[in-house]
Design a protein around this motif. Structure first.
Motif, PDB file in Angstrom:
ATOM      1  N   MET A  84       3.262   7.141  -7.675  1.00 14.27           N
ATOM      2  CA  MET A  84       2.417   6.205  -7.200  1.00 14.27           C
ATOM      3  C   MET A  84       1.404   6.344  -8.682  1.00 14.27           C
ATOM      4  O   MET A  84       0.812   4.978  -8.817  1.00 14.27           O
ATOM      5  N   PRO A  86      -6.720   1.484   0.427  1.00 12.64           N
ATOM      6  CA  PRO A  86      -5.608   0.734   0.939  1.00 12.64           C
ATOM      7  C   PRO A  86      -5.211   0.898   2.153  1.00 12.64           C
ATOM      8  O   PRO A  86      -5.544   2.016   2.722  1.00 12.64           O
ATOM      9  N   THR A  88      -4.694   8.591   4.997  1.00 15.21           N
ATOM     10  CA  THR A  88      -4.776   7.522   5.224  1.00 15.21           C
ATOM     11  C   THR A  88      -4.046   7.065   6.673  1.00 15.21           C
ATOM     12  O   THR A  88      -4.404   6.522   7.368  1.00 15.21           O
ATOM     13  N   THR A  91      -2.274   1.462   5.631  1.00 18.96           N
ATOM     14  CA  THR A  91      -0.978   2.081   5.539  1.00 18.96           C
ATOM     15  C   THR A  91      -0.075   1.321   5.452  1.00 18.96           C
ATOM     16  O   THR A  91       1.010   2.013   4.959  1.00 18.96           O
ATOM     17  N   GLU A  92      -0.244  -0.061   5.077  1.00 20.71           N
ATOM     18  CA  GLU A  92       0.997  -0.719   4.495  1.00 20.71           C
ATOM     19  C   GLU A  92       0.929  -0.689   2.796  1.00 20.71           C
ATOM     20  O   GLU A  92       1.795  -0.753   2.067  1.00 20.71           O
ATOM     21  N   GLY A  93      -0.357   0.035   2.389  1.00 20.58           N
ATOM     22  CA  GLY A  93      -0.276   0.252   0.767  1.00 20.58           C
ATOM     23  C   GLY A  93      -0.821  -1.029   0.213  1.00 20.58           C
ATOM     24  O   GLY A  93      -0.659  -1.077  -1.124  1.00 20.58           O
ATOM     25  N   PHE A  95       4.157   9.380   5.019  1.00 17.84           N
ATOM     26  CA  PHE A  95       3.551   8.770   3.940  1.00 17.84           C
ATOM     27  C   PHE A  95       4.846   7.729   3.484  1.00 17.84           C
ATOM     28  O   PHE A  95       5.620   8.134   2.725  1.00 17.84           O
ATOM     29  N   PHE A 103      -5.949   6.889  -1.533  1.00 21.01           N
ATOM     30  CA  PHE A 103      -4.533   6.519  -0.802  1.00 21.01           C
ATOM     31  C   PHE A 103      -3.758   7.814  -0.795  1.00 21.01           C
ATOM     32  O   PHE A 103      -2.911   8.020  -1.758  1.00 21.01           O
ATOM     33  N   PHE A 115       3.487  -1.510  -0.176  1.00 24.81           N
ATOM     34  CA  PHE A 115       2.912  -1.149  -1.265  1.00 24.81           C
ATOM     35  C   PHE A 115       2.839  -1.963  -2.541  1.00 24.81           C
ATOM     36  O   PHE A 115       3.855  -2.546  -2.989  1.00 24.81           O
ATOM     37  N   TRP A 126       8.882   7.321   1.090  1.00 22.06           N
ATOM     38  CA  TRP A 126       8.619   5.913   0.150  1.00 22.06           C
ATOM     39  C   TRP A 126       9.471   6.050  -0.880  1.00 22.06           C
ATOM     40  O   TRP A 126       9.827   6.968  -1.734  1.00 22.06           O
ATOM     41  N   PRO A 160       4.233   3.696   2.794  1.00 20.60           N
ATOM     42  CA  PRO A 160       3.529   2.355   2.786  1.00 20.60           C
ATOM     43  C   PRO A 160       4.682   1.044   2.516  1.00 20.60           C
ATOM     44  O   PRO A 160       4.895   1.140   1.370  1.00 20.60           O
TER      45      PRO A 160
END
Length: 618
Positions: free
Chosen positions: A130, A335, A58, A337-339, A74, A54, A79, A123, A76
């Motif tokens: 992450m 995952p 992605t 793109t929403e996470g 980036f 991820f 996520f 993010w 998400p």
């Protein structure tokens, strides 16, 4: 005087009994060949884990990032590491490996080594980490945690110089110091190529045999994470199976002798890979294999693959040909793109986990009266048949040193139905067994049902069909005494029919005319046709030689004047020759030409274009 004599009469029998007991104790079998380390034993016991890809890649709908993605993409918005890790656990997996940095060079933690990292993304307002999120989610679910940090970096301007190796070592030092105990330090053989490299857009090659100075680089791992098994195609602790289908060959030894190229020491991406899958009987080192494969066709999320997940039947087949051949299964999760994982992925994992539990819920062997042809020193409590069904990997039935062939007999009061036989050796004593034969007593005669080699930590023998018998015999052959720790007999439940592919509008190919040459394929559609995508499937034989790595898609109205509408790369196609899709919405043409600008090389240099199938989508 009489009292003294009486006392001696009591002492002597006690000493005699003690001496007789000591004489009766038979020593355990001596280890045979290479044996696993403590960290390798822990890895063997894990058996199943997931690797999670991820990155900004992605959001680009690419399989490999080029290193030029703007960090701003980036973000998400939903996520949840908890959702992803919990879904993995529902599938029966015991750990996760998180891709902290892939080849695009984007670091998913706030590293001090590069500005190209998650702190530059929107993010969590640039304050997120992450890697930490996945570490904590794994801890919450009782899952093991591992890290992959790609040695190839398509974004770093210093890549290819000694300076970058120092950067890479600083990155793994950060990762191995701040995210708890790791069970895996995961690496691959990525050794340079085309990249953005800070805007220079060029191809950089490195000396695969020496550039990363792997032994000194891995010394960092050993110091900071002594319990982490190092994975790469050469080990040090776990080797690659040699494909990205997750499948090991029928014979898959956990011992192996690995050779480098040109007489040099083997290094990741620089080795003779002929025996990666099979291993070497009596090999120099214990380096078992990992079978890695993605749940979807690709390692990264692609929306067009939402209905192309592997079915429960496919996953169980992979399980039997990875875990069931003495290795481990590493399943790729991707995952959105929403996470989070797509609902289809969550459902697929849960269904697989449920099926695994059903398969191994009842060990029929526990219902049998088990007898063996020889017990080491006649020590039933230490080495007897009861050890074969106590679910302990390291207690075992053993034969005398001179007994290298023996049988295990399972006698049932009434006939049982079965389709799977599971065997384990006590691998602390090495991989001792050469082969086994499985027989059933039918019509007053012994009938051979199956045979297998390379038992090791776990061997699953799936019979061609369900069998019914009241007597089963396992014949075992070894060059030394036998040390078998487990026998399992199971009935495989029926799997409901599942669909693993999506139905998409494709054009009928019956009227096409196609012309192939060494580097391209030209298709005459017969008339001007609107299309939204083209897919290319390389040849599906054992070799990926000739598969297109870099392409140019062109269209024409007359077959003379051509216009390029898409150029790019089919990333990772050498290791994972899956269906490749080129989206070209609102396109129209009578002629389409797919040109190979760079192909997977063959042993002899240039090779013919590798092509199995072309589809055009409406």
């Amino acid at each position: 005087m009489n009292l003294f004599k009486k006392s001696r009469l009591f002492v002597m029998p006690a000493l005699l009994v003690s001496a007789m007991a000591a004489q009766a104790q038979i020593a355990a079998p001596s280890p045979y060949g290479a044996v696993p380390s403590a960290r390798q034993l822990k890895w063997q016991e894990t058996e199943m884990y997931c690797i999670i890809h991820f990155t900004p890649t992605t959001f680009q709908n690419k399989e490999w990032g080029y290193g030029d993605a703007d960090p701003s993409i980036f973000n998400p918005t939903k996520f949840s590491a908890d959702q992803i890790v919990a879904a993995a656990k529902s599938g029966g997996f015991k750990g996760i490996v998180y891709v902290a940095k892939h080849h695009d060079g984007f670091a998913l933690w706030p590293t001090k080594t590069s500005k190209y990292n998650i702190s530059e993304s929107p993010w969590k307002d640039g304050k997120g980490d992450m890697v930490k999120e996945f570490q904590l989610a794994a801890k919450k679910e009782g899952m093991k945690f591992g890290i992959y940090c790609s040695p190839w970096d398509r974004s770093n301007t210093t890549y290819g110089t000694p300076e970058y190796v120092n950067v890479y070592r600083q990155q793994i030092t950060e990762l191995y110091s701040n995210y708890g105990d790791l069970f895996m330090s995961w690496h691959d053989g990525a050794n340079g190529g085309d990249g953005y490299y800070g805007g220079k857009n060029e191809k950089r090659k490195v000396d695969q045999s020496s550039y990363y100075d792997w032994m000194n680089t891995w010394a960092i791992t050993r110091k900071l994470q002594p319990n982490a098994s190092i994975f790469s195609d050469i080990g040090l602790d776990v080797r690659w199976v040699g494909n990205e289908k997750g499948l090991a060959p029928e014979t898959s030894w956990s011992t192996i002798t690995i050779k480098g190229n040109e007489g040099k020491a083997p290094m990741p991406g620089y080795m003779d890979d002929y025996n990666l899958g099979s291993g070497t009987r009596g090999g120099e080192k214990w380096i078992p294999f990992e079978g890695d494969v993605a749940l979807r066709p690709g390692w990264f999320y692609h929306p067009e693959q939402d209905n192309q997940l592997k079915t429960t039947a496919q996953l169980f087949n992979i399980y039997c040909n990875s875990v069931g051949r003495g290795g481990a299964l590493d399943l790729g999760l991707s995952p959105t793109t929403e996470g989070i994982l797509h609902p289809n992925d969550v459902a697929a994992l849960a269904a697989f986990g449920k099926y695994l539990k059903e398969v191994f819920a009842v060990n029929l062997a526990k219902q049998a009266s088990i007898s063996v042809s020889n017990v080491r020193g006649k020590q039933q409590k230490l080495y007897g048949a009861a050890k074969l069904t106590d679910a302990d990997r390291y207690s075992y039935w053993a034969t005398d040193d001179k007994v290298h062939q023996a049988t295990v007999n399972l006698d049932f009061k009434q006939a049982v139905r079965f389709s799977i036989l599971q065997l384990r050796e006590n691998i602390k004593l090495g991989q001792r067994i050469d082969s086994v034969e499985v027989e059933a007593f039918k019509d007053n005669a012994w009938v051979k049902l199956a045979k297998a080699t390379s038992i090791g930590a776990n061997r699953i023998i799936r019979l061609p069909k369900e069998e019914t018998a009241a007597k089963i015999r396992i014949r075992i052959f070894a060059p030394v005494s036998i040390a078998l720790s487990e026998v399992g007999l199971f009935l495989e439940p029926e799997i409901k029919t599942e669909s693993s592919t999506t139905t998409e509008n494709v054009y009928d190919k019956s009227s096409w005319k196609a012309i192939n040459d060494a580097n391209s394929i030209t298709i005459d559609l017969g008339k001007n046709t609107s299309f939204s995508a083209l897919s290319y499937l390389p040849e599906q034989d054992k070799s990926s030689a000739g598969a297109i790595q870099k392409y140019d898609l062109q269209i024409s109205e007359d077959g003379v004047s051509w216009k390029s509408i898409s150029t790019g790369e089919f990333s990772n196609i050498e290791a994972n020759p899956i269906l490749q899709r080129i989206a070209v919405p609102n396109s129209s043409a009578k002629f389409i030409k797919l040109i190979s600008r760079q192909a997977v090389p063959g042993n002899g240099g240039k090779v013919q274009l590798g092509l199995s199938q072309i589809e055009i989508y409406k």
